[in-house]
Write an enzyme that holds these catalytic residues in place. Structure first.
Site, PDB file in Angstrom:
ATOM      1  N   HIS A 107     -49.428 -53.079  -7.174  1.00  0.00           N
ATOM      2  CA  HIS A 107     -48.988 -51.689  -7.229  1.00  0.00           C
ATOM      3  C   HIS A 107     -48.041 -51.466  -8.408  1.00  0.00           C
ATOM      4  O   HIS A 107     -46.821 -51.458  -8.259  1.00  0.00           O
ATOM      5  CB  HIS A 107     -48.307 -51.322  -5.903  1.00  0.00           C
ATOM      6  CG  HIS A 107     -48.021 -49.855  -5.726  1.00  0.00           C
ATOM      7  ND1 HIS A 107     -47.535 -49.337  -4.553  1.00  0.00           N
ATOM      8  CD2 HIS A 107     -48.149 -48.809  -6.563  1.00  0.00           C
ATOM      9  CE1 HIS A 107     -47.371 -48.029  -4.685  1.00  0.00           C
ATOM     10  NE2 HIS A 107     -47.735 -47.683  -5.899  1.00  0.00           N
ATOM     11  N   HIS A 155     -47.469 -48.792 -11.846  1.00  0.00           N
ATOM     12  CA  HIS A 155     -47.882 -47.526 -12.463  1.00  0.00           C
ATOM     13  C   HIS A 155     -47.381 -47.482 -13.904  1.00  0.00           C
ATOM     14  O   HIS A 155     -46.292 -47.992 -14.213  1.00  0.00           O
ATOM     15  CB  HIS A 155     -47.287 -46.329 -11.708  1.00  0.00           C
ATOM     16  CG  HIS A 155     -47.784 -46.158 -10.314  1.00  0.00           C
ATOM     17  ND1 HIS A 155     -49.114 -45.965 -10.010  1.00  0.00           N
ATOM     18  CD2 HIS A 155     -47.127 -46.144  -9.116  1.00  0.00           C
ATOM     19  CE1 HIS A 155     -49.245 -45.825  -8.701  1.00  0.00           C
ATOM     20  NE2 HIS A 155     -48.063 -45.935  -8.131  1.00  0.00           N
ATOM     21  N   HIS A 194     -46.262 -48.541  -0.097  1.00  0.00           N
ATOM     22  CA  HIS A 194     -44.901 -48.366   0.434  1.00  0.00           C
ATOM     23  C   HIS A 194     -44.810 -48.967   1.825  1.00  0.00           C
ATOM     24  O   HIS A 194     -44.335 -48.347   2.774  1.00  0.00           O
ATOM     25  CB  HIS A 194     -44.501 -46.877   0.430  1.00  0.00           C
ATOM     26  CG  HIS A 194     -45.009 -46.154  -0.785  1.00  0.00           C
ATOM     27  ND1 HIS A 194     -46.053 -45.262  -0.748  1.00  0.00           N
ATOM     28  CD2 HIS A 194     -44.667 -46.260  -2.088  1.00  0.00           C
ATOM     29  CE1 HIS A 194     -46.307 -44.827  -1.972  1.00  0.00           C
ATOM     30  NE2 HIS A 194     -45.492 -45.411  -2.809  1.00  0.00           N
ATOM     31  N   GLU A 227     -44.333 -51.431  -7.116  1.00  0.00           N
ATOM     32  CA  GLU A 227     -44.276 -50.026  -7.528  1.00  0.00           C
ATOM     33  C   GLU A 227     -43.419 -49.876  -8.781  1.00  0.00           C
ATOM     34  O   GLU A 227     -42.806 -48.842  -9.008  1.00  0.00           O
ATOM     35  CB  GLU A 227     -43.676 -49.212  -6.376  1.00  0.00           C
ATOM     36  CG  GLU A 227     -44.055 -47.757  -6.301  1.00  0.00           C
ATOM     37  CD  GLU A 227     -43.285 -47.063  -5.162  1.00  0.00           C
ATOM     38  OE1 GLU A 227     -42.627 -47.752  -4.383  1.00  0.00           O
ATOM     39  OE2 GLU A 227     -43.368 -45.834  -5.064  1.00  0.00           O
TER      40      GLU A 227
END
Lengths: 341, 341
Positions: free
Chosen positions: A8, A10, A223, A284
């Site tokens: 994960h 970005h 999450h 993330e």
């Protein structure tokens, strides 16, 4: 030896000309005109944004490979129309492909889809095929609420989503269920909307019977699965009240949670209640929470530390760090295997 | 010796004539006519619904007192209009007052409010005053999304809510933040909507600065605070990113989480990350999840067992079971004190 795979990541640090083009595209849509040409962005510009951010942090923190997708909050499917969303998606995904091309040992692409409220999934399936078949991507991010914060889309178990699921199964790629920015003043994106949407998605899967219809379909709920592990008793009890099979059979052959939970007690709970085969390492990063936890002196989103500290077997930890991701993303497994990893 | 106080009980077993009247009321509204007269319900009917359900379970499980409110999922503020909501609220609250009158040692009332989408809070404040001043109630349930599942209301920090907060402070009563039934096919009420709304409410409080304006305002966020304790690192980090004070000062002098988390690992997490002064014993009984956990052989919602099993001091456990509730609900404290408890 095994690669540590972050499922994960970005591209939250994309070059400024890319972001400026998006602003121009939105302004053009509003004015009823055509957007300007997409700017030239050099390899060096891309290299710099990655080397000073994600790559630096990955090296400092000790991961090896990141499954990398466009900035989630900027997908903004609620902005413009189908054509706006498709043009933006293509540019965002192309940029991810360039990162993966420049750093093939460290990044592999996952695409955003050109969803648009009220539009069918034709464009999304077209872009998924292009990204997987032409750009070497291994999965997609699916927005369960492209309207941006009022939850007006049908549940993920509704047949309107099935054409996309058929394409995902044919291409053998999973989807991360991930909403985008919020246009709802009551819903903070990373603090409220993301976590609420994760939780809502899981309950939709309990209520439906999607994986009987699509046994090969695979979803990652990011999450840490929203509120689900914390309320695991509630979800087990609701499945029972709804006369569904136990969650292990009904949902958990097809759903994985990542480790984007930014403190040790949360990760401890995740590993205590969720089978390690259903957990994927993720951070993330560079993402939602960028600061240092005053209680630990470490970055909140340095989730590798929390997984390292789990009182679990080496086998379970290896599954969370790598083995599970290679099962969920078979196209990544093939790529790593071809590199002798 | 101290009373064990369950802060979260609903009258989910109200007499059938009450529920039938509601159906008639809705039908009359749809047809543009007046509802029938509210039926006579005898004390014995009420006694029976309580003695065979809540009172039996309270005795079996070892609690002493329940803070009792109308069935949350049936508040349905999105149905009808302001007048429909007010009439229904009055009947529901009157029924709670009768339960509290028949079983004064075991039940104390908390009211639902006659909220209605788009309406101001005049009727809600009127009903709150009636319930507290005339019926002896000690708090209210405040629906942050009276529209029923699309989150169209302004955040709880918006000044449109302030007249209610002023009345709450004047009357010295807290509110439990509690949505009602969902009219959104994507949002299961107890599995998705409740937990999402709890999480969203907390993030609204972080983003705002409500308790600087209303230092005496007190909110209970039910269902263990939604996803918040599991993501406590995320919320601490977001407060920091938003340049807010630490959560302990910014929010946690005014917010409490209940223990409606239906498995031991969840309650363990709650007690590990949230100060015991901010936790109120609650069961949501007879409520959301009514079955027996096959892993333990006990009812999912027998939350007293989980609190009993926490590795905490006697002082902390007493605070969770009783002391905190008496601070949050001073009108209950006065009532118990008057009884010598």
């Amino acid at each position: 030896m095994t690669q540590i795979i972050d499922c994960h990541g970005h591209y939250t640090t994309a070059p400024e000309p890319h972001n400026k083009w998006r602003e121009a595209q939105k302004a053009a849509f509003k004015a009823g005109g055509a957007p300007p040409a997409y700017p030239a962005i050099s390899d060096d510009e891309i290299r710099e944004t990655i080397e000073t951010n994600q790559l630096r942090l990955i090296r400092e923190r000790g991961a090896d490979h990141t499954i990398f997708s466009p900035r989630a909050s900027a997908m903004a499917h609620h902005v413009g129309d189908q054509a706006v969303s498709e043009a933006w998606s293509i540019h965002c995904n192309n940029l991810i492909a360039r990162v993966a091309g420049l750093f093939p040992e460290t990044f592999t692409g996952v695409c955003m889809l050109p969803q648009s409220p009220g539009a069918d999934l034709t464009a999304s399936i077209r872009e998924l095929r292009r990204c997987v078949e032409e750009l070497g991507f291994i999965g997609c991010n699916l927005n369960p609420d492209p309207g941006g914060g009022h939850f007006r889309s049908p549940p993920l178990t509704d047949e309107s989503w099935f054409p996309l699921y058929e394409a995902m199964c044919e291409l053998d790629v999973p989807a991360m269920i991930h909403v985008s920015g919020s246009c709802n003043p009551g819903l903070h994106a990373t603090g409220a909307y993301y976590i609420a949407a994760d939780t809502i998605a899981f309950m939709q899967l309990i209520e439906g019977d999607l994986f009987a219809r699509f046994p090969a379909l695979r979803f990652i709920i990011p999450h840490g699965g929203g509120a689900v592990p914390y309320h695991w008793g509630r979800y087990r009890g609701l499945a029972d009240m709804l006369k569904k099979p136990a969650l292990a059979d009904h949902v958990m052959n097809n759903v994985w949670f990542d480790t984007c939970v930014y403190h040790q007690p949360g990760i401890d709970l995740l590993a205590r209640v969720i089978d390690s085969k259903n957990i994927l390492f993720g951070s993330e990063m560079v993402g939602a929470v960028r600061g240092i936890d005053p209680e630990t002196g470490q970055y909140f989103d340095d989730t590798k530390r929390y997984v390292d500290a789990l009182p679990i077997s080496d086998e379970a930890r290896a599954a969370i760090f790598a083995g599970n991701a290679r099962r969920v993303f078979p196209r990544l497994d093939a790529k790593l295997t071809a590199r002798g990893l």
